[in-house]
Design a protein around this motif. Sequence first.
Motif, PDB file in Angstrom:
ATOM      1  N   ASP A  41      -6.513  55.875  40.249  1.00  0.00           N
ATOM      2  CA  ASP A  41      -5.177  56.319  40.390  1.00  0.00           C
ATOM      3  C   ASP A  41      -4.352  55.827  41.646  1.00  0.00           C
ATOM      4  OD1 ASP A  41      -5.353  57.795  37.954  1.00  0.00           O
ATOM      5  OD2 ASP A  41      -6.469  59.506  39.175  1.00  0.00           O
ATOM      6  N   ARG A  42      -5.199  55.685  42.579  1.00  0.00           N
ATOM      7  CA  ARG A  42      -4.228  55.050  43.877  1.00  0.00           C
ATOM      8  C   ARG A  42      -3.662  53.878  43.502  1.00  0.00           C
ATOM      9  NH1 ARG A  42      -3.352  55.917  49.356  1.00  0.00           N
ATOM     10  NH2 ARG A  42      -1.707  54.844  49.974  1.00  0.00           N
ATOM     11  N   ILE A  43      -4.412  52.967  42.823  1.00  0.00           N
ATOM     12  CA  ILE A  43      -3.714  51.486  42.608  1.00  0.00           C
ATOM     13  C   ILE A  43      -2.415  51.697  41.805  1.00  0.00           C
ATOM     14  CG2 ILE A  43      -4.167  49.492  41.370  1.00  0.00           C
ATOM     15  CD1 ILE A  43      -6.946  49.695  42.364  1.00  0.00           C
ATOM     16  N   ILE A  44      -2.657  52.486  40.637  1.00  0.00           N
ATOM     17  CA  ILE A  44      -1.258  52.755  39.822  1.00  0.00           C
ATOM     18  C   ILE A  44      -0.186  53.506  40.545  1.00  0.00           C
ATOM     19  CG2 ILE A  44      -0.858  53.828  37.757  1.00  0.00           C
ATOM     20  CD1 ILE A  44      -2.673  51.486  37.584  1.00  0.00           C
ATOM     21  N   PHE A  45      -0.464  54.425  41.479  1.00  0.00           N
ATOM     22  CA  PHE A  45       0.389  55.004  42.351  1.00  0.00           C
ATOM     23  C   PHE A  45       1.278  54.081  43.106  1.00  0.00           C
ATOM     24  CE2 PHE A  45       1.706  57.303  46.311  1.00  0.00           C
ATOM     25  CZ  PHE A  45       2.754  58.362  45.516  1.00  0.00           C
ATOM     26  N   ASP A  46       0.480  53.143  43.631  1.00  0.00           N
ATOM     27  CA  ASP A  46       1.134  52.018  44.596  1.00  0.00           C
ATOM     28  C   ASP A  46       2.116  51.298  43.875  1.00  0.00           C
ATOM     29  OD1 ASP A  46       0.011  53.226  46.994  1.00  0.00           O
ATOM     30  OD2 ASP A  46      -1.501  51.873  46.834  1.00  0.00           O
ATOM     31  N   LEU A  51       7.432  49.277  41.781  1.00  0.00           N
ATOM     32  CA  LEU A  51       8.250  49.199  40.631  1.00  0.00           C
ATOM     33  C   LEU A  51       9.489  50.071  40.820  1.00  0.00           C
ATOM     34  CD1 LEU A  51       6.036  49.826  37.742  1.00  0.00           C
ATOM     35  CD2 LEU A  51       7.255  48.044  38.292  1.00  0.00           C
ATOM     36  N   LEU A  52       9.456  51.234  41.417  1.00  0.00           N
ATOM     37  CA  LEU A  52      10.766  51.887  41.807  1.00  0.00           C
ATOM     38  C   LEU A  52      11.640  51.260  43.053  1.00  0.00           C
ATOM     39  CD1 LEU A  52      12.392  54.663  41.829  1.00  0.00           C
ATOM     40  CD2 LEU A  52      10.763  55.681  43.763  1.00  0.00           C
ATOM     41  N   ARG A  53      10.741  50.805  43.919  1.00  0.00           N
ATOM     42  CA  ARG A  53      11.648  50.114  44.989  1.00  0.00           C
ATOM     43  C   ARG A  53      12.258  48.975  44.846  1.00  0.00           C
ATOM     44  NH1 ARG A  53      14.422  48.639  48.122  1.00  0.00           N
ATOM     45  NH2 ARG A  53      14.408  48.703  50.323  1.00  0.00           N
ATOM     46  N   ALA A  60       5.559  41.726  35.896  1.00  0.00           N
ATOM     47  CA  ALA A  60       5.788  40.890  37.470  1.00  0.00           C
ATOM     48  C   ALA A  60       4.928  41.614  38.609  1.00  0.00           C
ATOM     49  CB  ALA A  60       7.155  40.754  37.997  1.00  0.00           C
ATOM     50  N   ILE A  61       4.603  42.843  38.349  1.00  0.00           N
ATOM     51  CA  ILE A  61       4.054  43.688  39.405  1.00  0.00           C
ATOM     52  C   ILE A  61       2.376  43.897  39.237  1.00  0.00           C
ATOM     53  CG2 ILE A  61       3.903  46.089  38.585  1.00  0.00           C
ATOM     54  CD1 ILE A  61       5.044  44.743  42.017  1.00  0.00           C
ATOM     55  N   ALA A  62       2.131  43.408  37.780  1.00  0.00           N
ATOM     56  CA  ALA A  62       0.682  43.440  37.537  1.00  0.00           C
ATOM     57  C   ALA A  62      -0.067  42.451  38.373  1.00  0.00           C
ATOM     58  CB  ALA A  62       0.567  43.165  36.101  1.00  0.00           C
ATOM     59  N   ASP A  63      -1.373  42.376  38.572  1.00  0.00           N
ATOM     60  CA  ASP A  63      -2.248  41.440  39.083  1.00  0.00           C
ATOM     61  C   ASP A  63      -3.939  41.641  38.646  1.00  0.00           C
ATOM     62  OD1 ASP A  63      -2.920  43.669  40.624  1.00  0.00           O
ATOM     63  OD2 ASP A  63      -1.842  43.221  42.189  1.00  0.00           O
ATOM     64  N   THR A  64      -4.564  41.020  39.506  1.00  0.00           N
ATOM     65  CA  THR A  64      -5.986  41.349  39.133  1.00  0.00           C
ATOM     66  C   THR A  64      -6.504  42.903  39.308  1.00  0.00           C
ATOM     67  OG1 THR A  64      -6.534  40.929  41.397  1.00  0.00           O
ATOM     68  CG2 THR A  64      -6.524  38.909  39.602  1.00  0.00           C
ATOM     69  N   THR A  65      -5.787  43.762  39.854  1.00  0.00           N
ATOM     70  CA  THR A  65      -6.248  45.102  39.973  1.00  0.00           C
ATOM     71  C   THR A  65      -5.865  46.016  38.719  1.00  0.00           C
ATOM     72  OG1 THR A  65      -4.017  45.583  41.141  1.00  0.00           O
ATOM     73  CG2 THR A  65      -5.993  44.872  42.486  1.00  0.00           C
ATOM     74  N   ALA A  68      -0.277  45.433  33.233  1.00  0.00           N
ATOM     75  CA  ALA A  68       1.136  46.099  32.795  1.00  0.00           C
ATOM     76  C   ALA A  68       0.848  47.183  31.941  1.00  0.00           C
ATOM     77  CB  ALA A  68       2.154  45.358  32.325  1.00  0.00           C
ATOM     78  N   THR A  69       0.027  46.788  30.877  1.00  0.00           N
ATOM     79  CA  THR A  69      -0.174  47.811  29.970  1.00  0.00           C
ATOM     80  C   THR A  69      -0.955  49.389  30.548  1.00  0.00           C
ATOM     81  OG1 THR A  69      -0.432  46.241  28.199  1.00  0.00           O
ATOM     82  CG2 THR A  69      -1.679  48.499  27.702  1.00  0.00           C
ATOM     83  N   THR A  70      -1.749  49.217  31.588  1.00  0.00           N
ATOM     84  CA  THR A  70      -2.488  50.021  32.176  1.00  0.00           C
ATOM     85  C   THR A  70      -1.443  50.859  33.166  1.00  0.00           C
ATOM     86  OG1 THR A  70      -4.645  48.931  32.452  1.00  0.00           O
ATOM     87  CG2 THR A  70      -4.160  50.615  34.063  1.00  0.00           C
ATOM     88  N   ILE A  71      -0.554  50.123  33.643  1.00  0.00           N
ATOM     89  CA  ILE A  71       0.653  50.970  34.426  1.00  0.00           C
ATOM     90  C   ILE A  71       1.385  51.689  33.478  1.00  0.00           C
ATOM     91  CG2 ILE A  71       2.517  50.407  36.068  1.00  0.00           C
ATOM     92  CD1 ILE A  71       1.199  48.086  36.863  1.00  0.00           C
ATOM     93  N   ARG A  72       1.871  51.201  32.530  1.00  0.00           N
ATOM     94  CA  ARG A  72       2.813  51.914  31.340  1.00  0.00           C
ATOM     95  C   ARG A  72       1.678  53.233  30.923  1.00  0.00           C
ATOM     96  NH1 ARG A  72       3.976  46.801  29.335  1.00  0.00           N
ATOM     97  NH2 ARG A  72       6.156  46.123  30.061  1.00  0.00           N
ATOM     98  N   SER A  73       0.565  52.907  30.609  1.00  0.00           N
ATOM     99  CA  SER A  73      -0.331  54.243  29.694  1.00  0.00           C
ATOM    100  C   SER A  73      -0.267  55.173  30.724  1.00  0.00           C
ATOM    101  CB  SER A  73      -1.573  53.474  29.303  1.00  0.00           C
ATOM    102  OG  SER A  73      -2.305  52.947  30.359  1.00  0.00           O
TER     103      SER A  73
END
Length: 280
Positions: A41-46, A51-53, A60-65, A68-73
Amino acid sequence: MPALPSWLTEPLWDQFAVLLPERPDYHPNHPLGCHRRRISDRIIFDKMLQLLRFGCSYEAIADTTCSATTIRSRRDEWIRQGVFARLKQIALEAYDRIVGLVLDQIAVDGSITKAPGGGEVAGRSPVDRGKQGLKRSGMTDGHGIPLGRVLAGANRHDSPLLAPTLDRLDDLGPLPDDVTVHLDAGYDSDKTRTLLNERGLHGRIAHKGEKAPIQASQRWHVERTHAWQNAFHRLARCYERRASVVDAFFDLADTIITVRSLIRRAWTTHRWDERPNRRP
C-alpha cells in the motif's frame, strides 16, 4: 524527485495506513496455495502523491514496482472504503484541536480549471473558448484552511453553488453564534442574502460595479487556497472523468494543505522527533 518532503509525507502515510483494513500478502483462496505477492500500500500511496503533484498519466508513473492498472484498482478500492474523505476529516480535527479553526469568518468562491477529458463534473468553459472545464465552489475558514467544496461544470454560475457549499458546514459540528461569510460580487443578489439569513449567517458581499480590492475583506484567504490547490497539477488540469475520483484527489490535496499549515503553525510552539530543521 520526491513529490513532497519527508516531514510531510511520513505523517500523512502514518495516518493513512491506520485507516486501511488489514489484507494478507497472498490471497488465501488461491487454488495452488500461492499467488503473486500483493503490491505494498505504501508504494501505491507514493504513486498517488506523485500523480496529484505532477499531474502525469497513470502509465507514465507506472514502473517495475506496480502497473497503472494496479494503481487504478487500489485507488478505487480506497475510494469505496472512504479512506480519502476520512483522512481529510482527521486532518481537520487535528488542526482544530491543536491550532483552532477560525469558523466565525468563512470565505466562499469559485475557481475554473481545465478538464480536457470531460467527465461527470465538466462543462463548457466560458473563459476558455468553450473547451471542457471544471468549476469548484470552495469554502475556507478565516486562515484559508479548506473546509469543503462542490464540483460542477465550468458553465455553472457561482451563486447556485453557494447553498450546497455551505451545507459542508454541517460536518464541522457546532458553529460559533456569529458567523460571517465573505463573498465576491458574483454573489451580490437578494437571493444570496435571503439564503444567508435563513441559515443565520451574516454576509459580507462585494457590490457589483464597485471596485473593491481583495484585501478589503477576508476573501483573499479562499483565493490563496485556490492557488494552493492549483499547485497540484492534477487539479489544475484534470483528466479524471468520474466525480468520485476527482473528489478523492481534492480530499488528498486538502489534507496536504491542512497538515502543512498545521506543521508550519506548530513549528514554533511544539517539539516532535520528525520536526523540520527550519520552519516550512
